[in-house]
Scaffold this active site. Structure first.
Site, PDB file in Angstrom:
ATOM      1  N   GLU A 166     -57.835 -29.915   2.264  1.00  0.00           N
ATOM      2  CA  GLU A 166     -56.997 -29.593   1.104  1.00  0.00           C
ATOM      3  C   GLU A 166     -57.786 -29.348  -0.185  1.00  0.00           C
ATOM      4  O   GLU A 166     -57.650 -30.080  -1.177  1.00  0.00           O
ATOM      5  CB  GLU A 166     -55.968 -30.711   0.893  1.00  0.00           C
ATOM      6  N   GLU A 352     -51.940 -31.817   9.535  1.00  0.00           N
ATOM      7  CA  GLU A 352     -51.129 -32.919   8.999  1.00  0.00           C
ATOM      8  C   GLU A 352     -49.673 -32.510   8.886  1.00  0.00           C
ATOM      9  O   GLU A 352     -49.373 -31.437   8.371  1.00  0.00           O
ATOM     10  CB  GLU A 352     -51.588 -33.352   7.589  1.00  0.00           C
TER      11      GLU A 352
HETATM   12  O1  LIG Z   1     -49.619 -37.888   1.084  1.00  0.00           O
HETATM   13  C1  LIG Z   1     -49.818 -37.998   2.453  1.00  0.00           C
HETATM   14  C2  LIG Z   1     -51.109 -37.265   2.846  1.00  0.00           C
HETATM   15  C3  LIG Z   1     -52.381 -37.943   2.335  1.00  0.00           C
HETATM   16  O2  LIG Z   1     -52.416 -39.301   2.729  1.00  0.00           O
HETATM   17  C4  LIG Z   1     -53.586 -37.167   2.921  1.00  0.00           C
HETATM   18  O3  LIG Z   1     -54.831 -37.801   2.639  1.00  0.00           O
HETATM   19  C5  LIG Z   1     -53.631 -35.763   2.328  1.00  0.00           C
HETATM   20  O4  LIG Z   1     -54.402 -34.882   3.137  1.00  0.00           O
HETATM   21  C6  LIG Z   1     -52.242 -35.220   2.104  1.00  0.00           C
HETATM   22  N1  LIG Z   1     -51.911 -34.023   1.601  1.00  0.00           N
HETATM   23  C7  LIG Z   1     -50.571 -33.986   1.436  1.00  0.00           C
HETATM   24  C8  LIG Z   1     -49.812 -32.860   0.836  1.00  0.00           C
HETATM   25  C9  LIG Z   1     -50.395 -32.470  -0.509  1.00  0.00           C
HETATM   26  C10 LIG Z   1     -50.411 -33.607  -1.457  1.00  0.00           C
HETATM   27  C11 LIG Z   1     -51.541 -34.379  -1.541  1.00  0.00           C
HETATM   28  C12 LIG Z   1     -51.603 -35.428  -2.429  1.00  0.00           C
HETATM   29  C13 LIG Z   1     -50.505 -35.690  -3.260  1.00  0.00           C
HETATM   30  C14 LIG Z   1     -49.370 -34.915  -3.140  1.00  0.00           C
HETATM   31  C15 LIG Z   1     -49.315 -33.882  -2.224  1.00  0.00           C
HETATM   32  C16 LIG Z   1     -50.062 -35.168   1.875  1.00  0.00           C
HETATM   33  N2  LIG Z   1     -51.096 -35.902   2.298  1.00  0.00           N
END
Ligand SMILES: OC[C@@H]1[C@@H](O)[C@H](O)[C@@H](O)c2[nH]c(CCc3ccccc3)c[n+]21
Length: 446
Positions: A166, A352
């Site tokens: 990301e 993911e």
């Molecule tokens: O938020 C759940 C997961 C994280 O724990 C992962 O490390 C990360 O790759 C991830 N990306 C996203 C979607 C984008 C996002 C990231 C952080 C905060 C809000 C949105 C959701 N998540």
């Protein structure tokens, strides 16, 4: 193929990240990461939570791999902590850090679980941040040297590699919104970080080709949120398209596959791109073997002259997860189909997809029907994408374990396995049992 069954050999996994699950951030000679420093800085995380202990996976990895085996996973996506390998980011190597990942990979292979390694999931060595971190053009060389070293040490057993997790979140949540490490609020820095991550990614892909890893594949993982226009007006449609080009896969896949940034970025954000960025585009255009897609939610975009790139998100009024993200499974299909239509990648992996809900232990179990419903609805859309030409080869649920949810600390639970942080006991949630049935049946209907 019956309408509910995934293709034979479809890969079923779960994903995690080093700083979120390992704990012991400074053990055995490891250097501090920017997330170690950011979480230890008061006010940055919920409740002052840090990754000091997390899921104690650094010590409990064998138990966790036995759990993966019980669940029937045939793949596992995890990240390597750069500062465990190079405590100062470059130069001196910490053999004990390499040894941990060697043991982890060997244990996965013993359990017949295919390792999918993310080289960078946000835990930059703090020593490199002192030199400007991702805003310093030289990071492309520091990162490539680190990645190439991992290819040499693990490439005989690890065949699937993801360069960056990301890069949009790293660039904008970390350097514009200031809510993630390193906590900067500078739009020019953010676009330099986008560009330097692309330079680092492509130099690393080139180094990977030169290492000639037998049957090796390398790709990149991108965050996505499905952006639909709030109304049919041309202003809202334009704002939704710009939001898509800026926050989703085009910002990175356009340079990688087409050698240029998306048209809307060049038109409305070129002042933020680094000086003479065009000179790097030819090198950035380096073939990759697969695209990793992360998807959680979708939203509506409304034209708004006060917002960056002229759009703000508005809600549809759909049910939400514990993160406040609206549940929009159709958006998953749109993102997957969009990637295939625009870049026709050889392979796509969902690296993911998952949800946080307010999980409670009741009679030694966690009855997370809401997470089962979320996962089922999204797997239906993933299968629909395959049936409509998307070269989707695998799915990694986020996450194997409840873990350190960045600025939210331990207050948000995404795991299909519950972690009691007081006792470090693991409890397989009903969603974990359900997912294990999905894998056994290669279908979400059984
Ligand atoms: O938020 C759940 C997961 C994280 O724990 C992962 O490390 C990360 O790759 C991830 N990306 C996203 C979607 C984008 C996002 C990231 C952080 C905060 C809000 C949105 C959701 N998540």
């Amino acid at each position: 193929m019956s309408e509910k069954v995934f293709p034979k050999d479809f890969m079923w996994g779960a994903a995690t990240a080093s700083y979120q699950i390992e704990g012991s951030p400074l053990a055995d000679g490891a250097g501090p990461s920017i997330w170690h420093k950011f979480s230890h800085t008061p006010g940055n995380t919920y409740n002052g939570d840090t990754g000091d202990v997390a899921d104690d996976h650094y010590n409990k990895y064998k138990e966790d791999i036995a759990l993966m085996k019980d669940l029937g996973l045939n793949a596992y996506r995890f990240s390597i902590s750069w500062p465990r390998i190079f405590p100062y980011g470059k130069g001196k190597i910490n053999e004990k850090g390499v040894d941990f990942y060697n043991r982890l990979v060997d244990e996965l292979l013993k359990a017949d679980i295919t390792p999918f390694v993310t080289l960078y999931h946000w835990d930059l060595p703090a020593a490199l941040q002192d030199l400007g971190g991702w805003t310093n053009r030289d990071i492309a060389y520091w990162y490539t040297d680190y990645a190439d070293y991992m290819f040499q040490r693990l490439g005989d057993r690890v065949k699937n590699w993801i360069t960056l997790n990301e890069p949009w979140v790293m660039a904008f949540v970390g350097h514009f919104m200031g809510e993630h490490a390193p906590g900067m609020k500078d739009l020019y820095a953010s676009f330099s970080v986008v560009h330097n991550q692309l330079r680092a990614h492509s130099k690393t892909v080139k180094a990977f080709r030169e290492e000639n890893i037998k049957e090796g594949k390398i790709g990149i993982t991108l965050s996505n949120s499905s952006h639909d226009p709030a109304t049919n007006s041309q202003e809202d449609k334009d704002a939704a398209r710009l939001a898509h080009e800026w926050t989703n896969y085009p910002l990175f896949l356009n340079p990688i596959y087409k050698g240029e940034y998306p048209s809307g970025i060049k038109e409305y954000a070129s002042e933020f791109l680094p000086h003479n960025y065009e000179n790097d585009l030819e090198e950035i255009k380096e073939k990759i073997d697969f695209v990793g897609i992360n998807y959680y939610s979708g939203d509506l975009v409304k034209a708004d002259t006060k917002s960056f790139l002229g759009g703000k998100t508005v809600e549809r009024g759909l049910p939400k997860t514990e993160m406040g993200w609206e549940i929009y499974p159709e958006g998953f299909y749109k993102i997957l189909k969009g990637v295939q239509n625009e870049y026709n990648p050889k392979e796509v992996y969902v690296t993911e997809n998952g949800a946080a809900f307010d999980d409670k232990v009741v009679n030694q179990g966690v009855h997370d029907e809401d997470r089962i419903d979320y996962l089922k609805k999204h797997l239906e859309q993933a299968l629909r994408a395959i049936q409509n030409g998307v070269t989707l080869k695998g799915y990694f649920v986020w996450s194997l374990l409840d873990n350190f949810e960045w600025a939210w600390g331990y207050s948000k639970r995404f795991g299909i396995v519950y972690v009691d942080y007081k006792t470090q006991k693991r409890i397989i949630k009903d969603s974990g049992k359900w997912y294990s049935q999905v894998i056994k049946n290669n279908s979400f209907e059984f």
